[in-house]
Scaffold this motif. Structure first.
Motif, PDB file in Angstrom:
ATOM      1  N   LEU A 157       0.834  -1.214   0.000  1.00 49.68           N
ATOM      2  CA  LEU A 157       0.000   0.000   0.000  1.00 49.68           C
ATOM      3  C   LEU A 157       0.868   1.263   0.000  1.00 49.68           C
ATOM      4  CD1 LEU A 157      -2.851   1.337   0.383  1.00 49.68           C
ATOM      5  CD2 LEU A 157      -2.404   1.233   2.843  1.00 49.68           C
ATOM      6  N   VAL A 158       1.895   1.274   0.860  1.00 44.22           N
ATOM      7  CA  VAL A 158       2.756   2.462   0.970  1.00 44.22           C
ATOM      8  C   VAL A 158       3.516   2.692  -0.338  1.00 44.22           C
ATOM      9  CG1 VAL A 158       4.694   3.517   2.185  1.00 44.22           C
ATOM     10  CG2 VAL A 158       3.005   2.207   3.472  1.00 44.22           C
ATOM     11  N   ILE A 159       4.055   1.605  -0.907  1.00 35.83           N
ATOM     12  CA  ILE A 159       4.830   1.725  -2.153  1.00 35.83           C
ATOM     13  C   ILE A 159       3.932   2.199  -3.298  1.00 35.83           C
ATOM     14  CG2 ILE A 159       6.119   0.458  -3.926  1.00 35.83           C
ATOM     15  CD1 ILE A 159       7.797   0.781  -1.461  1.00 35.83           C
ATOM     16  N   GLU A 160       2.729   1.635  -3.387  1.00 30.14           N
ATOM     17  CA  GLU A 160       1.823   1.991  -4.491  1.00 30.14           C
ATOM     18  C   GLU A 160       1.287   3.418  -4.354  1.00 30.14           C
ATOM     19  OE1 GLU A 160       1.242   0.254  -7.267  1.00 30.14           O
ATOM     20  OE2 GLU A 160       2.672  -1.212  -6.492  1.00 30.14           O
ATOM     21  N   SER A 161       0.917   3.802  -3.133  1.00 30.37           N
ATOM     22  CA  SER A 161       0.296   5.124  -2.937  1.00 30.37           C
ATOM     23  C   SER A 161       1.339   6.239  -2.826  1.00 30.37           C
ATOM     24  CB  SER A 161      -0.562   5.121  -1.667  1.00 30.37           C
ATOM     25  OG  SER A 161       0.267   5.031  -0.513  1.00 30.37           O
ATOM     26  N   ARG A 162       2.578   5.864  -2.455  1.00 36.10           N
ATOM     27  CA  ARG A 162       3.679   6.820  -2.204  1.00 36.10           C
ATOM     28  C   ARG A 162       3.354   7.801  -1.065  1.00 36.10           C
ATOM     29  NH1 ARG A 162       7.435   7.130  -6.621  1.00 36.10           N
ATOM     30  NH2 ARG A 162       7.409   5.077  -7.558  1.00 36.10           N
ATOM     31  N   GLU A 163       2.384   7.427  -0.233  1.00 32.36           N
ATOM     32  CA  GLU A 163       2.039   8.291   0.918  1.00 32.36           C
ATOM     33  C   GLU A 163       2.917   7.907   2.106  1.00 32.36           C
ATOM     34  OE1 GLU A 163       0.200  10.843   1.071  1.00 32.36           O
ATOM     35  OE2 GLU A 163      -1.260  10.755  -0.561  1.00 32.36           O
ATOM     36  N   PHE A 164       4.229   8.037   1.930  1.00 30.88           N
ATOM     37  CA  PHE A 164       5.182   7.591   2.956  1.00 30.88           C
ATOM     38  C   PHE A 164       4.985   8.347   4.274  1.00 30.88           C
ATOM     39  CE2 PHE A 164       7.258   6.777  -1.142  1.00 30.88           C
ATOM     40  CZ  PHE A 164       7.586   5.434  -0.997  1.00 30.88           C
ATOM     41  N   ASP A 165       4.936   9.688   4.186  1.00 32.57           N
ATOM     42  CA  ASP A 165       4.859  10.500   5.412  1.00 32.57           C
ATOM     43  C   ASP A 165       3.555  10.273   6.161  1.00 32.57           C
ATOM     44  OD1 ASP A 165       7.259  11.431   4.558  1.00 32.57           O
ATOM     45  OD2 ASP A 165       6.617  13.488   4.158  1.00 32.57           O
ATOM     46  N   MET A 166       2.432  10.282   5.427  1.00 34.49           N
ATOM     47  CA  MET A 166       1.136  10.143   6.095  1.00 34.49           C
ATOM     48  C   MET A 166       0.999   8.776   6.768  1.00 34.49           C
ATOM     49  SD  MET A 166      -2.749  10.190   4.607  1.00 34.49           S
ATOM     50  CE  MET A 166      -2.621   8.636   3.772  1.00 34.49           C
ATOM     51  N   LEU A 167       1.419   7.733   6.063  1.00 32.88           N
ATOM     52  CA  LEU A 167       1.192   6.381   6.582  1.00 32.88           C
ATOM     53  C   LEU A 167       2.248   5.946   7.605  1.00 32.88           C
ATOM     54  CD1 LEU A 167       0.146   4.642   3.247  1.00 32.88           C
ATOM     55  CD2 LEU A 167      -1.355   5.206   5.159  1.00 32.88           C
ATOM     56  N   LEU A 168       3.507   6.277   7.347  1.00 35.80           N
ATOM     57  CA  LEU A 168       4.581   5.754   8.204  1.00 35.80           C
ATOM     58  C   LEU A 168       5.179   6.793   9.145  1.00 35.80           C
ATOM     59  CD1 LEU A 168       6.514   3.559   5.595  1.00 35.80           C
ATOM     60  CD2 LEU A 168       4.738   2.845   7.206  1.00 35.80           C
ATOM     61  N   GLY A 169       4.787   8.051   8.975  1.00 32.19           N
ATOM     62  CA  GLY A 169       5.376   9.108   9.797  1.00 32.19           C
ATOM     63  C   GLY A 169       6.542   9.749   9.063  1.00 32.19           C
ATOM     64  N   ARG A 170       7.058  10.830   9.632  1.00 30.78           N
ATOM     65  CA  ARG A 170       8.187  11.501   8.975  1.00 30.78           C
ATOM     66  C   ARG A 170       9.175  12.008  10.012  1.00 30.78           C
ATOM     67  NH1 ARG A 170       4.477  16.002   8.267  1.00 30.78           N
ATOM     68  NH2 ARG A 170       5.262  17.794   9.453  1.00 30.78           N
ATOM     69  N   LEU A 171      10.359  12.305   9.526  1.00 26.93           N
ATOM     70  CA  LEU A 171      11.433  12.781  10.389  1.00 26.93           C
ATOM     71  C   LEU A 171      11.323  14.288  10.540  1.00 26.93           C
ATOM     72  CD1 LEU A 171      13.629  10.859  11.510  1.00 26.93           C
ATOM     73  CD2 LEU A 171      15.195  11.855   9.856  1.00 26.93           C
ATOM     74  N   GLU A 172      11.354  14.746  11.777  1.00 26.91           N
ATOM     75  CA  GLU A 172      11.345  16.188  12.032  1.00 26.91           C
ATOM     76  C   GLU A 172      12.782  16.724  11.958  1.00 26.91           C
ATOM     77  OE1 GLU A 172       8.588  17.309  11.728  1.00 26.91           O
ATOM     78  OE2 GLU A 172       7.176  17.019  13.370  1.00 26.91           O
ATOM     79  N   LYS A 173      12.917  18.043  11.935  1.00 30.51           N
ATOM     80  CA  LYS A 173      14.247  18.654  11.822  1.00 30.51           C
ATOM     81  C   LYS A 173      15.164  18.266  12.974  1.00 30.51           C
ATOM     82  CE  LYS A 173      13.863  22.685   8.812  1.00 30.51           C
ATOM     83  NZ  LYS A 173      12.530  22.497   8.218  1.00 30.51           N
ATOM     84  N   ASP A 174      14.588  18.038  14.159  1.00 26.14           N
ATOM     85  CA  ASP A 174      15.417  17.697  15.317  1.00 26.14           C
ATOM     86  C   ASP A 174      15.769  16.206  15.374  1.00 26.14           C
ATOM     87  OD1 ASP A 174      13.033  16.515  15.996  1.00 26.14           O
ATOM     88  OD2 ASP A 174      12.757  17.591  17.887  1.00 26.14           O
ATOM     89  N   GLY A 175      15.351  15.454  14.334  1.00 31.11           N
ATOM     90  CA  GLY A 175      15.698  14.031  14.281  1.00 31.11           C
ATOM     91  C   GLY A 175      14.649  13.123  14.897  1.00 31.11           C
TER      92      GLY A 175
END
Length: 298
Positions: free
Chosen positions: A52-70
């Motif tokens: 699902l993640v690979i097909e939709s490319r919604e990496f940040d929404m589905l898996l979370g994302r890295l903030e500037k502070d790490g």
């Protein structure tokens, strides 16, 4: 068993209608499969989420994302899974296998796997090192991505395996060298190359540089032709500048300039000797072009 397989198949067929437009909703359905396994014994939930993640490319929404502070900002997956690292690592591997290296780098950093982050980053950086940096270019994007990783890793004391780590920082230094070189800042570019000790800038350092060359990774070696040509061009430009200034120079300064003239020609010879000694096949006309510039200095 047949009934269970049909349930999985039905659910996957149903979610296919909207998983690309509403992956968040599809994830809710996939949670029903958390106790199901495929024929290899792998969790169907894990497998479906990865696809699902690979097909939709919604990496940040589905898996979370890295903030500037790490730190990691949670994604939708956090509502459904306790161990998000395993899921993120699985998607990262899937992205890597599909050649989505930039996405894989971000995911491996999310999964706190510096070895894979730096290994893939080195592969991405190596082909663009010697290119001219232009706004919105591939090189500029990758350079900014790499600088962001370097800053976070230095701030938080994170390091990868020693050889991968040293290759990464050497490639970043080579980007600085080529950026200065292409901008016409040849003295600053020369200072960077002198500090890196990648190629010999004196006759008595040739053998040491040849010995050190054996320890460099392929990502660094692939750029050697361009490094040698740029360094030789810097020496040639400094030589021409010296000759241009030489005519109207008083005595003592004249002697100092003659010493520098001799040093530049010696440095050019050192590069030629090094190019002939290293056990590496460089781009076709590299040696000829090096010799051509060295001849013009004599």
């Amino acid at each position: 068993m047949i009934r269970r397989l049909n349930f999985i198949r039905l659910l996957m067929l149903y979610t296919r209608k909207f998983e690309s437009t509403d992956p968040r909703e599809a994830l809710q359905y996939f949670y029903f499969l958390r106790n199901e396994k495929d024929s290899q014994g792998e969790s169907m939930f894990l497998r479906c989420v990865s696809e699902l993640v690979i097909e939709s490319r919604e990496f940040d929404m589905l898996l979370g994302r890295l903030e500037k502070d790490g730190s990691r900002k949670p994604g939708v997956i956090d509502k459904f899974a306790g161990d998000t690292t395993a899921i993120i690592s699985k998607v990262a591997l899937e992205a890597e296998n599909k050649g989505l290296f930039e996405e894989a780098v971000k995911l491996y950093e999310l999964a706190k796997n510096p070895d894979k982050v730096l290994e893939l980053m080195n592969k991405l950086l190596s082909p663009v090192i010697s290119q001219v940096s232009a706004p919105q270019s591939n090189k500029e994007r990758l350079k900014n991505m790499a600088l962001g990783i370097a800053e976070r890793y230095r701030t938080h004391g994170i390091a990868g395996e020693k050889s991968v780590d040293s290759t990464f920082y050497l490639l970043l230094d080579l980007i600085t060298f080529f950026d200065e070189y292409h901008a016409g800042h040849i003295d600053r570019a020369y200072d960077v190359m002198e500090r890196l000790k990648l190629v010999p800038l004196s006759q008595d350092s040739v053998e040491a540089r040849v010995a050190a060359f054996r320890n460099f990774s392929d990502e660094v070696r692939h750029n050697l032709s361009e490094v040698l040509l740029a360094t030789m061009n810097i020496l040639f430009t400094q030589y021409k500048r010296l000759k241009g200034a030489g005519a109207a120079t008083p005595g003592r300064l004249q002697r100092s300039m003659e010493d520098r003239d001799s040093e530049l020609r010696s440095q050019a010879r050192a590069l030629i000797t090094f190019a002939g000694m290293i056990p590496y096949r460089m781009a076709g006309d590299t040696n000829a072009r090096l010799v051509q510039m060295e001849v013009l200095m004599n």
